[in-house]
Design a protein around this motif. Structure first.
Motif, PDB file in Angstrom:
ATOM      1  N   ARG A  43       0.820  -1.200   0.000  1.00  0.00           N
ATOM      2  CA  ARG A  43       0.000   0.000   0.000  1.00  0.00           C
ATOM      3  C   ARG A  43       0.857   1.254   0.000  1.00  0.00           C
ATOM      4  O   ARG A  43       2.018   1.220   0.349  1.00  0.00           O
ATOM      5  N   GLN A  44       0.258   2.365  -0.348  1.00  0.00           N
ATOM      6  CA  GLN A  44       0.945   3.660  -0.297  1.00  0.00           C
ATOM      7  C   GLN A  44       1.259   4.058   1.144  1.00  0.00           C
ATOM      8  O   GLN A  44       2.255   4.696   1.412  1.00  0.00           O
ATOM      9  N   ARG A  45       0.354   3.679   2.037  1.00  0.00           N
ATOM     10  CA  ARG A  45       0.497   4.030   3.449  1.00  0.00           C
ATOM     11  C   ARG A  45      -0.171   2.943   4.287  1.00  0.00           C
ATOM     12  O   ARG A  45      -0.977   2.175   3.769  1.00  0.00           O
ATOM     13  N   PRO A  46       0.117   2.903   5.586  1.00  0.00           N
ATOM     14  CA  PRO A  46      -0.509   1.871   6.431  1.00  0.00           C
ATOM     15  C   PRO A  46      -1.999   2.135   6.605  1.00  0.00           C
ATOM     16  O   PRO A  46      -2.479   3.239   6.329  1.00  0.00           O
ATOM     17  N   PRO A  47      -2.732   1.139   7.076  1.00  0.00           N
ATOM     18  CA  PRO A  47      -4.149   1.369   7.394  1.00  0.00           C
ATOM     19  C   PRO A  47      -4.270   2.486   8.437  1.00  0.00           C
ATOM     20  O   PRO A  47      -3.331   2.738   9.202  1.00  0.00           O
ATOM     21  N   ARG A  48      -5.402   3.123   8.492  1.00  0.00           N
ATOM     22  CA  ARG A  48      -5.622   4.190   9.481  1.00  0.00           C
ATOM     23  C   ARG A  48      -5.696   3.627  10.898  1.00  0.00           C
ATOM     24  O   ARG A  48      -5.356   4.297  11.863  1.00  0.00           O
ATOM     25  N   ALA A  49      -6.141   2.355  11.017  1.00  0.00           N
ATOM     26  CA  ALA A  49      -6.183   1.705  12.330  1.00  0.00           C
ATOM     27  C   ALA A  49      -5.702   0.263  12.197  1.00  0.00           C
ATOM     28  O   ALA A  49      -6.082  -0.440  11.264  1.00  0.00           O
ATOM     29  N   VAL A  50      -4.861  -0.139  13.137  1.00  0.00           N
ATOM     30  CA  VAL A  50      -4.395  -1.525  13.222  1.00  0.00           C
ATOM     31  C   VAL A  50      -4.798  -2.039  14.596  1.00  0.00           C
ATOM     32  O   VAL A  50      -4.343  -1.530  15.616  1.00  0.00           O
ATOM     33  N   PHE A  51      -5.677  -3.035  14.593  1.00  0.00           N
ATOM     34  CA  PHE A  51      -6.140  -3.662  15.833  1.00  0.00           C
ATOM     35  C   PHE A  51      -5.327  -4.936  16.029  1.00  0.00           C
ATOM     36  O   PHE A  51      -5.281  -5.778  15.121  1.00  0.00           O
TER      37      PHE A  51
END
Length: 166
Positions: free
Chosen positions: A93-101
């Protein structure tokens, strides 16, 4: 006594943490308007891991968010595997997910540290949550958002059960 799981030859004590875990996930999604989420689970065939993934998927479905296999992976509760998962996400991805659980605090702390190494701010750029409420999570700055059981109540329940045996 078997604590935290079920065994046919033991009396089992299993904490019902589902409602509080789901509420923590809801808080991130609802109150922070997060729509891009990823879940790093524990051991694939372990009861607590399956239950935590199920809780996450139920909340994702409540909000109409994707929760298929491309949105979660099994980290086996280990820091090193969680980091491999994070690196794979960053490559795809271009950037990480907004939230990582994360299914435990150990993986969440490792993810936070690694995100910071890549220049991301936690929680401003990426919200990371854990599970267990360990002392290590309390030392992280900012402090890790985590869900867990109440060890004092659990210890009291275990002692009551032990003392009730004949």
């Amino acid at each position: 006594l078997y604590l935290g799981g079920r065994h046919p030859l033991c009396e089992s004590i299993v904490d019902d943490y589902g409602p509080s875990f789901k509420e923590m996930i809801r808080h991130v999604v609802r109150d922070h308007n997060v729509r891009d989420c990823f879940f790093i689970g524990g051991i694939q065939d372990e009861d607590n891991s399956r239950f935590r993934l199920q809780c996450w998927q139920e909340v994702m479905k409540e909000f109409g968010l994707p929760c298929s296999e491309e949105y979660y992976a099994y980290g086996n509760y280990l820091d090193t595997i969680a980091l491999q998962i994070l690196h794979s996400l960053l490559e795809k991805r271009q950037r990480p997910p907004r939230a990582v659980f994360c299914a435990n605090d150990s993986m969440a702390v490792a993810v936070c540290d690694e995100l910071k190494k890549h220049g991301y701010r936690v929680p401003e750029d990426v919200i990371v949550t854990g599970f267990d409420g360990t002392p290590t999570a309390d030392l992280l700055q900012p402090q890790l958002t985590a869900c867990g059981s109440n060890p004092e109540d659990l210890a009291r329940l275990v002692m009551e059960r032990i003392l009730s045996f004949d």
